[in-house]
Scaffold this active site. Structure first.
Site, PDB file in Angstrom:
ATOM      1  N   LYS A  32       1.183  -1.160  -0.009  1.00 31.81           N
ATOM      2  CA  LYS A  32       0.023  -0.320   0.376  1.00 31.81           C
ATOM      3  C   LYS A  32       1.391   1.328  -0.057  1.00 31.81           C
ATOM      4  CE  LYS A  32      -3.212  -2.682  -0.019  1.00 31.81           C
ATOM      5  NZ  LYS A  32      -5.040  -2.630   0.856  1.00 31.81           N
TER       6      LYS A  32
HETATM    7  C1  LIG Z   1      -5.981  -3.859   0.710  1.00 32.15           C
HETATM    8  C2  LIG Z   1      -7.042  -3.945   0.562  1.00 32.15           C
HETATM    9  C3  LIG Z   1      -8.530  -4.253   1.355  1.00 32.15           C
HETATM   10  C4  LIG Z   1      -7.389  -5.162   2.910  1.00 32.15           C
HETATM   11  O1  LIG Z   1      -6.401  -4.993   3.921  1.00 32.15           O
HETATM   12  P1  LIG Z   1      -5.363  -5.968   4.205  1.00 32.15           P
HETATM   13  O2  LIG Z   1      -4.771  -5.203   5.008  1.00 32.15           O
HETATM   14  O3  LIG Z   1      -4.806  -6.512   3.318  1.00 32.15           O
HETATM   15  O4  LIG Z   1      -6.613  -6.355   5.236  1.00 32.15           O
HETATM   16  C5  LIG Z   1      -9.340  -3.729   1.842  1.00 32.15           C
HETATM   17  N1  LIG Z   1      -9.852  -3.009   0.280  1.00 32.15           N
HETATM   18  C6  LIG Z   1      -9.083  -2.894  -0.311  1.00 32.15           C
HETATM   19  C7  LIG Z   1      -9.708  -2.110  -1.356  1.00 32.15           C
HETATM   20  C8  LIG Z   1      -7.629  -3.110  -0.250  1.00 32.15           C
HETATM   21  O5  LIG Z   1      -6.949  -3.158  -1.681  1.00 32.15           O
END
Ligand SMILES: *Cc1c(COP(=O)(O)O)cnc(C)c1O
Length: 370
Positions: A184
């Protein structure tokens, strides 16, 4: 960096290591400690909200948000079909049902014009997803939510720092959730954040993530809670990242601008959108290939040259666990994006020669097919 160019790689260019060593040296390694407080406070200030509550990942953040808003058995929540699976799964964790809506061509986000047709007397709210870093067109969504007295959760996992008409993503709905997974905009390894302006919702989220314990009475659990806490070590990494978030955002925009310039005269692909009212963070630089160009063949020939790419998400309505719940609805835009879309290497560490190499590899792969 080797010759292989990955889609994503965390950039640990700040105080991450120093802060983690401080956790180890002081033995504050669990879910109490100063880095939790500093990271939560810093993130709330960055966003400009009253509360930022850390948790163990972005999926748990969505679950906490839905629970705090009282979503339960047989409720319905509107979710875009084209998203990462967590947005829909979190609704299922509550015993509720996600009702999927197609995307719009311009932003690739859920189409606000299709929301009202999906509202029933069981609809409790809408989860919007700022997909790949581009903000959702929030004004029509917020107007619909007000009219029907339903909530809005902003799944901002891919959009830390993006702006809609000058307002930061994550400040417009009732609750916003963020993820700090390794790929991210900023990362804690695994981690998440729940953000809100609302005192009651914040108190409920805090209680729910800490086993439901009464904040005034230790070992008294008046509600069913969860252990969804973040560790001080994760928060230490997060604080190091957050101190440099302007750099992380600027680098992603710069990478996207190189791609946009390099592909502007190449009619076979559409590059990531950015609407006049939007400031995207380009979490991933994306392209959608014109119909008839075999996306998977393009990806394969790029990989042969050492360039990793990723297909867009499968839309939720074709996944086996959700197929039966789509009312025979059509999702033509999400289907096309999922078939023709791919994510290009987008790490904040990319250099211009690397991006040029990706662009040339892409052009060669496409030219061979048309
Ligand atoms: C990455 C992501 C999540 C979930 O996050 P995690 O930390 O991997 O559980 C939720 N929604 C979207 C749109 C994402 O890209």
């Amino acid at each position: 960096m080797s010759d292989f160019i990955p889609v994503a790689a965390p950039a640990l260019i700040g105080n991450e290591k120093k802060y983690v060593m401080d956790c180890l040296d002081s033995s504050w390694i669990s879910s109490n400690g100063k880095y939790i407080e500093l990271f939560e406070k810093g993130f709330a200030d960055f966003l400009g909200v009253k509360y930022a509550i850390s948790c163990c990942n972005g999926t748990a953040a969505l679950h906490l948000a839905l629970l705090a808003l009282g979503v339960g058995q047989d409720d319905e929540v509107i979710v875009p079909s084209l998203t990462y699976v967590s947005s829909a799964n979190a609704v299922m964790y509550c015993g509720a049902k996600p009702v999927f809506v197609d995307s719009e061509d311009q932003t690739w986000n859920l189409n606000p014009d299709l929301i009202e047709a999906s509202i029933t007397d069981r609809t409790r709210g809408i989860i919007v997803v700022h997909l790949y870093g581009h903000p959702v067109d929030m004004d029509p969504v917020l107007a619909i939510a007000r009219k029907h007295d339903i909530f809005v959760i902003e799944d901002s996992a891919e959009a830390h720092g993006a702006e809609y008409k000058g307002r930061k993503v994550g400040t417009m709905g009732d609750i916003a959730t963020f993820s700090f997974y390794g790929n991210k905009i900023i990362s804690t390894g695994e981690g998440g954040m729940v953000c809100t302006q609302n005192d009651d919702l914040a108190a409920r989220v805090r209680q729910l993530k800490g086993q439901g314990q009464d904040p005034k009475r230790r070992f008294w659990f008046p509600m069913l809670g969860y252990n969804y806490r973040m560790t001080n070590i994760e928060a230490a990494i997060g604080l190091g990242q957050l101190e440099k978030i302007d750099w992380h955002m600027a680098r992603r925009r710069e990478v996207a601008s190189w791609y946009r310039a390099g592909l502007s005269e190449f009619p076979q692909v559409d590059f990531s959108p950015e609407m006049p009212w939007a400031r995207s963070v380009f979490w991933l630089s994306c392209i959608v290939l014109k119909d008839g160009i075999d996306r998977d063949m393009v990806m394969n020939s790029m990989l042969q040259k050492g360039v990793e790419t990723r297909p867009f998400f499968y839309p939720m309505h074709i996944l086996p666990i959700y197929q039966s719940s789509t009312y025979g609805k059509q999702f033509p835009v999400a289907d096309r994006l999922a078939r023709q879309g791919l994510n290009l290497p987008s790490s904040a560490l990319l250099t211009q020669p690397q991006v040029d190499f990706v662009i040339n590899t892409l052009k060669q792969a496409v030219r061979r097919l048309v």
